[in-house]
Scaffold this active site. Sequence first.
Site, PDB file in Angstrom:
ATOM      1  N   TYR A 241       0.830  -1.198   0.000  1.00 44.73           N
ATOM      2  CA  TYR A 241       0.000   0.000   0.000  1.00 44.73           C
ATOM      3  C   TYR A 241       0.868   1.252   0.000  1.00 44.73           C
ATOM      4  O   TYR A 241       2.051   1.220   0.331  1.00 44.73           O
ATOM      5  CB  TYR A 241      -0.969   0.014   1.184  1.00 44.73           C
ATOM      6  CG  TYR A 241      -0.367   0.334   2.546  1.00 44.73           C
ATOM      7  CD1 TYR A 241       0.138  -0.669   3.365  1.00 44.73           C
ATOM      8  CD2 TYR A 241      -0.326   1.655   3.019  1.00 44.73           C
ATOM      9  CE1 TYR A 241       0.678  -0.383   4.622  1.00 44.73           C
ATOM     10  CE2 TYR A 241       0.204   1.952   4.269  1.00 44.73           C
ATOM     11  CZ  TYR A 241       0.708   0.930   5.064  1.00 44.73           C
ATOM     12  OH  TYR A 241       1.232   1.219   6.297  1.00 44.73           O
ATOM     13  N   CYS A 242       0.241   2.363  -0.421  1.00 41.91           N
ATOM     14  CA  CYS A 242       0.885   3.677  -0.341  1.00 41.91           C
ATOM     15  C   CYS A 242      -0.204   4.676   0.051  1.00 41.91           C
ATOM     16  O   CYS A 242      -1.144   4.321   0.754  1.00 41.91           O
ATOM     17  CB  CYS A 242       1.576   4.053  -1.654  1.00 41.91           C
ATOM     18  SG  CYS A 242       0.452   4.231  -3.038  1.00 41.91           S
ATOM     19  N   TYR A 243      -0.093   5.924  -0.400  1.00 36.49           N
ATOM     20  CA  TYR A 243      -1.085   6.925  -0.022  1.00 36.49           C
ATOM     21  C   TYR A 243      -2.398   6.742  -0.793  1.00 36.49           C
ATOM     22  O   TYR A 243      -3.476   6.683  -0.201  1.00 36.49           O
ATOM     23  CB  TYR A 243      -0.500   8.311  -0.270  1.00 36.49           C
ATOM     24  CG  TYR A 243      -1.430   9.469  -0.005  1.00 36.49           C
ATOM     25  CD1 TYR A 243      -2.203   9.528   1.150  1.00 36.49           C
ATOM     26  CD2 TYR A 243      -1.523  10.520  -0.915  1.00 36.49           C
ATOM     27  CE1 TYR A 243      -3.054  10.601   1.386  1.00 36.49           C
ATOM     28  CE2 TYR A 243      -2.362  11.591  -0.682  1.00 36.49           C
ATOM     29  CZ  TYR A 243      -3.135  11.625   0.460  1.00 36.49           C
ATOM     30  OH  TYR A 243      -3.971  12.677   0.675  1.00 36.49           O
TER      31      TYR A 243
ATOM     32  N   ILE B 195      -3.870   4.118   1.660  1.00 40.31           N
ATOM     33  CA  ILE B 195      -4.194   4.297   3.085  1.00 40.31           C
ATOM     34  C   ILE B 195      -5.265   5.386   3.246  1.00 40.31           C
ATOM     35  O   ILE B 195      -5.991   5.419   4.243  1.00 40.31           O
ATOM     36  CB  ILE B 195      -2.916   4.631   3.886  1.00 40.31           C
ATOM     37  CG1 ILE B 195      -3.142   4.410   5.391  1.00 40.31           C
ATOM     38  CG2 ILE B 195      -2.433   6.039   3.602  1.00 40.31           C
ATOM     39  CD1 ILE B 195      -1.873   4.465   6.221  1.00 40.31           C
TER      40      ILE B 195
END
Lengths: 187, 92, 190
Positions: free
Chosen positions: C147-149, C176
């Site tokens: 995951y990332c932003y 996220i």
Amino acid sequence: MKLNNEEINRYSRHLTLPEVGMAGQLEIKKSRVLMIGAGGLGSPLGMYLGAVGVGKIGLVDFDVVDHTNLHRQIAHTTADEGRPKVESLRDTILAGNPHVEIIEHSGYFNAHNCLAIVKDYDLILDGSDNFPTRFCANDAAFFLKKPLIHGAIFQFEGQVTVFAPHLGGPCYRCLLPEPPPEGAVPT
Amino acid sequence: MGVVIEIPSALKKYVNNQDEVEVQGNSVEEAFDSLCKDFAELKPNLFDENGKVRNFINVYLNDDDIRYAEGMNSSVQDGDCIQIVPSIAGGR
Amino acid sequence: MLPGVVGLIQATEIIKLILEGGAPLIGRLLLYDAMKMNFKEVRVRKDPECALCGVHPSVTELIDYKAFCDVPLPGAELSEDIDEAEFELSPREFKDAMDQDPSAVLVDVRETYEWDICRIDGAQLMPLSSFDPTTTGLDPETTIYLYCYKGKRSMLALKELKRAGFNKLKNLSGGIDLWAEEVDSDMPQY
């Protein structure tokens, strides 16, 4: 065009500056400035240009005020969250100076509408946040022979210049012939 | 004394967070070669796969664009300043 | 505060142009560095070969600016053969899949300053800026949840891992940010 007594009083510190004076203040009042972007750059731009008495200010922005904008887009307040930025900035400018005519261009600035918008202004401010809009603003300003006042920011650095090819200066494409690959330059 | 290359903030992380790096060389190209030898990670961020300066980065020698001198072959001498200026688009 | 400084320089130039006074910033690019607190300027010349305002312009009318600026990053085209949808999970699906997978490995590819704001419990940090699929120490036999932003950077990391021989990969669609909306309402958004 004349200033009424309230305006004379309001702008008196300008009127007594030899570099501005009554003639200069009337030029400011006659001027029509288009602002592309009502965010970080647009906030101080709009507030000051309105306060000093620019007669007509056009605001272009498609976005609405978000909570994360508030720490730097100072024309928008907590109560403005969710409102279109052009409306929020309009209200802030008019609260500072009711003598300004504000034209709202709510929506995107692109090849379909740029000439129709730009033609009604004398000076164009680029306070946008992406390359397509910047190239579009440059080309529209070039075709309609309007000075384009360019401002861009990234992290802790800023760049400002004036593009006026019709006055012998360069344009944005002289500085940046091709756009960077998408993602190579964070905005 | 050598040639000073000013590094923009976007590229500082590749040169140990320095604002400027002093290098030796007789041309802009030699100065950049020397810079990239010391900081190998900088190279792909400054040059494309054909070895040309990336098209969104302008290089100025003593405040004038090297495109209007002799590009990368422009000669430099001690005390000259090379400035790397990437285009930025932010406005928010 | 940076936009304030830059915006007011633009405003000043506007008033100078209206009053036809002083020396406008035509042909000069003003560079402001807030950290060094200095202003510099470099010369910007009119380019005789400019596609728009040059001697022989190739741009004589407005163009499609989105398409013009849609230049792919070098290397991005390599991964066209990967069907992204195959690896995407919604936040809820992502959580359920991890809950049912005791050997799940959760990797956060955001940068350190983002990690300091918020993170998903149990994640390990591998910032994309220094991501090397060959030295992650990850096991290709276990499923890796990325995951990332917003879900874009983690997809880039996923593609790099795929090319390096990893096959059991999942990406948090919407990142996220969407996770905070749909799974964990206590998670701050930024």
